[in-house]
Every structure is written in structure tokens, then in C-alpha cells.
Design a protein around this motif. Structure first.
Motif, mmCIF file in Angstrom:
data_model
loop_
_atom_site.group_PDB
_atom_site.id
_atom_site.type_symbol
_atom_site.label_atom_id
_atom_site.label_comp_id
_atom_site.label_asym_id
_atom_site.label_seq_id
_atom_site.Cartn_x
_atom_site.Cartn_y
_atom_site.Cartn_z
ATOM 1 N N ASP A 247 1.379 9.417 -2.310
ATOM 2 C CA ASP A 247 0.228 10.280 -2.006
ATOM 3 C C ASP A 247 -0.881 10.151 -3.038
ATOM 4 O OD1 ASP A 247 1.324 11.568 -4.191
ATOM 5 O OD2 ASP A 247 1.466 13.540 -3.249
ATOM 6 N N PHE A 248 -0.743 9.156 -3.951
ATOM 7 C CA PHE A 248 -1.762 8.985 -4.996
ATOM 8 C C PHE A 248 -3.157 8.751 -4.440
ATOM 9 C CE2 PHE A 248 -4.212 6.303 -7.913
ATOM 10 C CZ PHE A 248 -4.224 7.098 -9.054
ATOM 11 N N PRO A 249 -3.354 7.893 -3.417
ATOM 12 C CA PRO A 249 -4.727 7.654 -2.929
ATOM 13 C C PRO A 249 -5.438 8.926 -2.473
ATOM 14 C CG PRO A 249 -3.261 5.972 -2.084
ATOM 15 C CD PRO A 249 -2.390 7.000 -2.740
ATOM 16 N N ARG B 213 -4.769 12.084 -3.404
ATOM 17 C CA ARG B 213 -5.017 12.929 -4.584
ATOM 18 C C ARG B 213 -6.160 12.368 -5.421
ATOM 19 N NH1 ARG B 213 0.718 13.556 -7.403
ATOM 20 N NH2 ARG B 213 -0.553 14.747 -8.878
ATOM 21 N N PHE B 214 -6.171 11.062 -5.579
ATOM 22 C CA PHE B 214 -7.201 10.402 -6.378
ATOM 23 C C PHE B 214 -8.570 10.567 -5.732
ATOM 24 C CE2 PHE B 214 -9.636 6.626 -7.654
ATOM 25 C CZ PHE B 214 -9.524 6.699 -9.024
ATOM 26 N N GLN B 215 -8.642 10.359 -4.430
ATOM 27 C CA GLN B 215 -9.922 10.470 -3.724
ATOM 28 C C GLN B 215 -10.504 11.868 -3.861
ATOM 29 O OE1 GLN B 215 -9.760 9.436 0.439
ATOM 30 N NE2 GLN B 215 -11.977 9.567 0.700
ATOM 31 N N GLN B 216 -9.665 12.870 -3.696
ATOM 32 C CA GLN B 216 -10.144 14.253 -3.804
ATOM 33 C C GLN B 216 -10.621 14.558 -5.216
ATOM 34 O OE1 GLN B 216 -7.232 17.179 -2.692
ATOM 35 N NE2 GLN B 216 -8.693 18.871 -2.730
ATOM 36 N N ALA B 217 -9.888 14.069 -6.215
ATOM 37 C CA ALA B 217 -10.225 14.386 -7.606
ATOM 38 C C ALA B 217 -11.513 13.718 -8.063
ATOM 39 C CB ALA B 217 -9.072 13.980 -8.525
ATOM 40 N N SER C 268 0.806 -1.217 0.000
ATOM 41 C CA SER C 268 0.000 0.000 0.000
ATOM 42 C C SER C 268 0.840 1.269 0.000
ATOM 43 C CB SER C 268 -0.937 0.010 1.212
ATOM 44 O OG SER C 268 -1.839 -1.069 1.163
ATOM 45 N N ARG C 269 1.963 1.261 0.723
ATOM 46 C CA ARG C 269 2.764 2.482 0.819
ATOM 47 C C ARG C 269 3.401 2.885 -0.501
ATOM 48 N NH1 ARG C 269 6.487 1.262 5.972
ATOM 49 N NH2 ARG C 269 6.521 -0.774 4.935
ATOM 50 N N HIS C 270 3.506 1.943 -1.436
ATOM 51 C CA HIS C 270 4.101 2.290 -2.726
ATOM 52 C C HIS C 270 3.194 3.182 -3.574
ATOM 53 C CE1 HIS C 270 6.699 -1.299 -1.817
ATOM 54 N NE2 HIS C 270 7.595 -0.432 -2.226
ATOM 55 N N TRP C 271 1.955 3.373 -3.145
ATOM 56 C CA TRP C 271 1.086 4.333 -3.839
ATOM 57 C C TRP C 271 1.507 5.772 -3.553
ATOM 58 C CZ3 TRP C 271 -1.962 2.840 -7.614
ATOM 59 C CH2 TRP C 271 -2.522 1.567 -7.597
ATOM 60 N N GLY D 99 6.116 4.959 -17.886
ATOM 61 C CA GLY D 99 6.505 3.568 -17.834
ATOM 62 C C GLY D 99 5.460 2.679 -17.180
ATOM 63 N N HIS D 100 5.932 1.595 -16.567
ATOM 64 C CA HIS D 100 5.037 0.587 -15.993
ATOM 65 C C HIS D 100 4.242 1.140 -14.808
ATOM 66 C CE1 HIS D 100 3.748 -3.557 -15.443
ATOM 67 N NE2 HIS D 100 4.003 -3.459 -14.147
ATOM 68 N N ASP D 101 4.910 1.889 -13.961
ATOM 69 C CA ASP D 101 4.248 2.437 -12.772
ATOM 70 C C ASP D 101 3.636 3.795 -13.117
ATOM 71 O OD1 ASP D 101 3.400 3.190 -10.261
ATOM 72 O OD2 ASP D 101 5.225 2.547 -9.238
ATOM 73 N N LEU D 102 2.544 3.749 -13.846
ATOM 74 C CA LEU D 102 1.892 4.980 -14.317
ATOM 75 C C LEU D 102 1.489 5.924 -13.183
ATOM 76 C CD1 LEU D 102 -0.413 4.199 -17.386
ATOM 77 C CD2 LEU D 102 1.042 6.189 -17.073
ATOM 78 N N PRO D 103 0.922 5.429 -12.068
ATOM 79 C CA PRO D 103 0.570 6.361 -10.988
ATOM 80 C C PRO D 103 1.780 7.083 -10.406
ATOM 81 C CG PRO D 103 -0.628 4.303 -10.740
ATOM 82 C CD PRO D 103 0.405 4.076 -11.815
ATOM 83 N N LEU D 104 2.956 6.474 -10.482
ATOM 84 C CA LEU D 104 4.167 7.138 -10.026
ATOM 85 C C LEU D 104 4.668 8.129 -11.063
ATOM 86 C CD1 LEU D 104 6.582 7.463 -8.052
ATOM 87 C CD2 LEU D 104 7.666 5.535 -9.248
#
Length: 262
Positions: A19-21, A23-27, A14-17, A229-234
Motif C-alpha cells: 500500500d506504499f504507493p 500512502r506516498f501519493q497522499q502524503a 509493482s505489487r511488492h510495493w 533493512g534493504h526494503d526500506l519502504p516495507l
């Protein structure tokens, strides 16, 4: 209540996300965003990893019950997590409202040399099985991300190495997760759960041709990022969020338009 489930891939937690979660939740305006770890990773690192993708899907289904989620969820998943999402949708279609799959590949539709680029075989075998935590994380960043500036890469590797040391993934669990991915055969896509595919054209791990093939087979929309690349959310979280928002708007608009035309 709208709930999004986020699923990571091989050896990720989970930590590899980052701050995406948040940011995603707010958006997207979700009431709840839950990041699930698979057995052997993250909070569940002391457990044995499961050896089939179907068992991982069963784990996700049970987690909804444990967390008191009763309504259909939205799923956003990367790589191995996307395989799990496909199996989950096949086993429990009533669990899901829609799913977004990022840089995935599945047998029998994608050949092995596109699912895992052969140039990576030697480094993956030696480093994943015998390398230090830092060596593993440096390799993972190199083959999954295009964020390669010296300082940025150093900070990410340092953070990921800390995760690996705090909640280590044993070699046996790495092999179990690889076995699950290798054994998985995609079930027929029924279309009961609407699907969006996202891919990074500079994916050094999985060839983006895999996503293009699946989009054609399943008649599903595919959006490709020209430089990620592969890790698009990053690599480009804003782009991922933009694609999901646009897809949601179009999906919500289509039924309304159909109703007006009847």
C-alpha cells in the motif's frame, strides 16, 4: 501535473510495493504515482528480461510516452531500480525532475563484496536457481527486511508466494537481471537531476557503506535509517515518506532563498 515513478529491484514487481504507493501519493500530494515493471517481472513476466541497465532505462523512457506523461517526473527507486534511475537520468535528464535512490550500489565505486554481502552467496545461488517459489520468497524476506516476527513474516511470504505463482519469474530472467546489475557501471553524475540517497543500516543484502560512498562522491544528501533493512519502504514506509517530504521542502525553499538574496 506532478508524477512520481516507482521502480523496484531484482525479481520484484509493482505489487511488492503493497500500500506504499497510495500512502506516498497522499502524503506528497502527487497527482499521479506510477509503478513500472521491468520486462520479465509482474505484468511483463512473459517477456525476456533485459541484460543491461541502459536497456531498462530505455524501457522506462518509452513507458512515459506510452502512458502519455509529458512533464519531467520524480523517481523513487530501490536497489536495481535505483541503478536504472541513474542510467535513465544520464540518458534522458529532461525526463526527470528529481530522484530518490534507496539502498543502491554501483561499480566502479562500490566493491563487489559490499554490493552483495558474501554470506548470502550460497543461499542465493541454490534457492534462486533451484528453490520453490515459497523458498525464494522466504529467503528474499529474510535478507531484505527486518520484519521477522513469525506471524508478520508468514503473511508476507504467503502474499509474495502468490504473486510469484500468478506471474512467475523464470530462472533465465533471474540470470538476465543479475547479469544487468553486474555489468552496470555508473555514469558520471552530472548533478542535473537532484538526488537524495536513503539507506538502511541493517541491510543484510547491500552494505550501507555503499550509499555513504556515493553520497560523498556525488555531494548528495544521505539519510540512514538506524534499524531498517534493504526494503526500506516495507520496513518503515512512514520514515521514507518523511525523508522525501523534508527533502522536497528544503529543495523548494533553497531557490526561493537564493532569489531573495540576489
Amino acid at each position: 501535473m506532478s508524477t512520481w515513478i516507482l521502480l523496484r529491484g531484482l525479481m520484484r514487481e509493482s505489487r511488492h510495493w503493497g500500500d506504499f504507493p497510495e500512502r506516498f501519493q497522499q502524503a506528497v500530494g502527487a497527482e499521479r504515482v506510477l509503478c513500472l515493471d521491468f520486462p520479465g517481472n509482474g505484468q511483463l513476466h512473459a517477456e525476456h528480461s533485459l541484460t543491461t541497465v541502459a536497456a531498462m532505462a530505455e524501457h522506462c523512457h518509452r513507458q512515459l510516452q506510452v502512458r502519455g506523461v509529458t512533464e519531467p517526473v520524480h523517481v523513487l527507486a530501490v536497489s536495481l531500480g535505483a541503478m536504472v534511475a541513474l542510467a535513465w537520468a544520464d540518458l534522458y535528464p529532461n525526463d526527470m525532475h528529481r530522484m530518490v535512490l534507496i539502498n543502491t550500489s554501483v561499480a566502479p565505486h562500490n566493491p563487489f563484496y559490499l554490493r552483495l554481502r558474501p554470506a548470502n552467496y550460497p543461499a542465493l545461488i541454490t534457492t534462486m536457481l533451484f528453490g520453490s517459489s515459497e523458498q525464494r520468497e522466504r529467503l528474499i524476506l529474510r535478507i531484505t527486511s527486518t520484519l521477522q516476527t513469525t506471524q508478520q513474516a508468514k503473511e508476507i511470504v504467503t502474499r509474495w508466494t502468490t504473486y510469484a505463482q500468478e506471474k512467475p519469474i523464470v530462472v533465465g530472467n533471474i540470470l538476465r537481471q543479475l547479469l544487468a546489475a553486474m555489468r552496470f557501471r555508473a555514469p558520471p553524475y552530472s548533478g542535473k537531476v537532484p538526488l537524495l540517497l536513503l539507506a538502511g543500516e541493517h541491510d543484510r543484502l547491500v552494505n550501507a557503506a555503499c550509499s555513504r560512498k556515493l553520497a560523498g562522491l556525488w555531494d548528495s544528501p544521505l539519510h540512514s535509517h538506524p534499524t531498517a533493512g534493504h526494503d526500506l519502504p516495507l520496513d518503515d514506509a512512514d520514515w521514507v515518506i518523511e525523508q522525501v517530504l523534508s527533502w522536497q521542502v528544503n529543495a523548494n525553499f533553497a531557490p526561493a532563498l537564493q532569489s531573495e538574496n540576489q
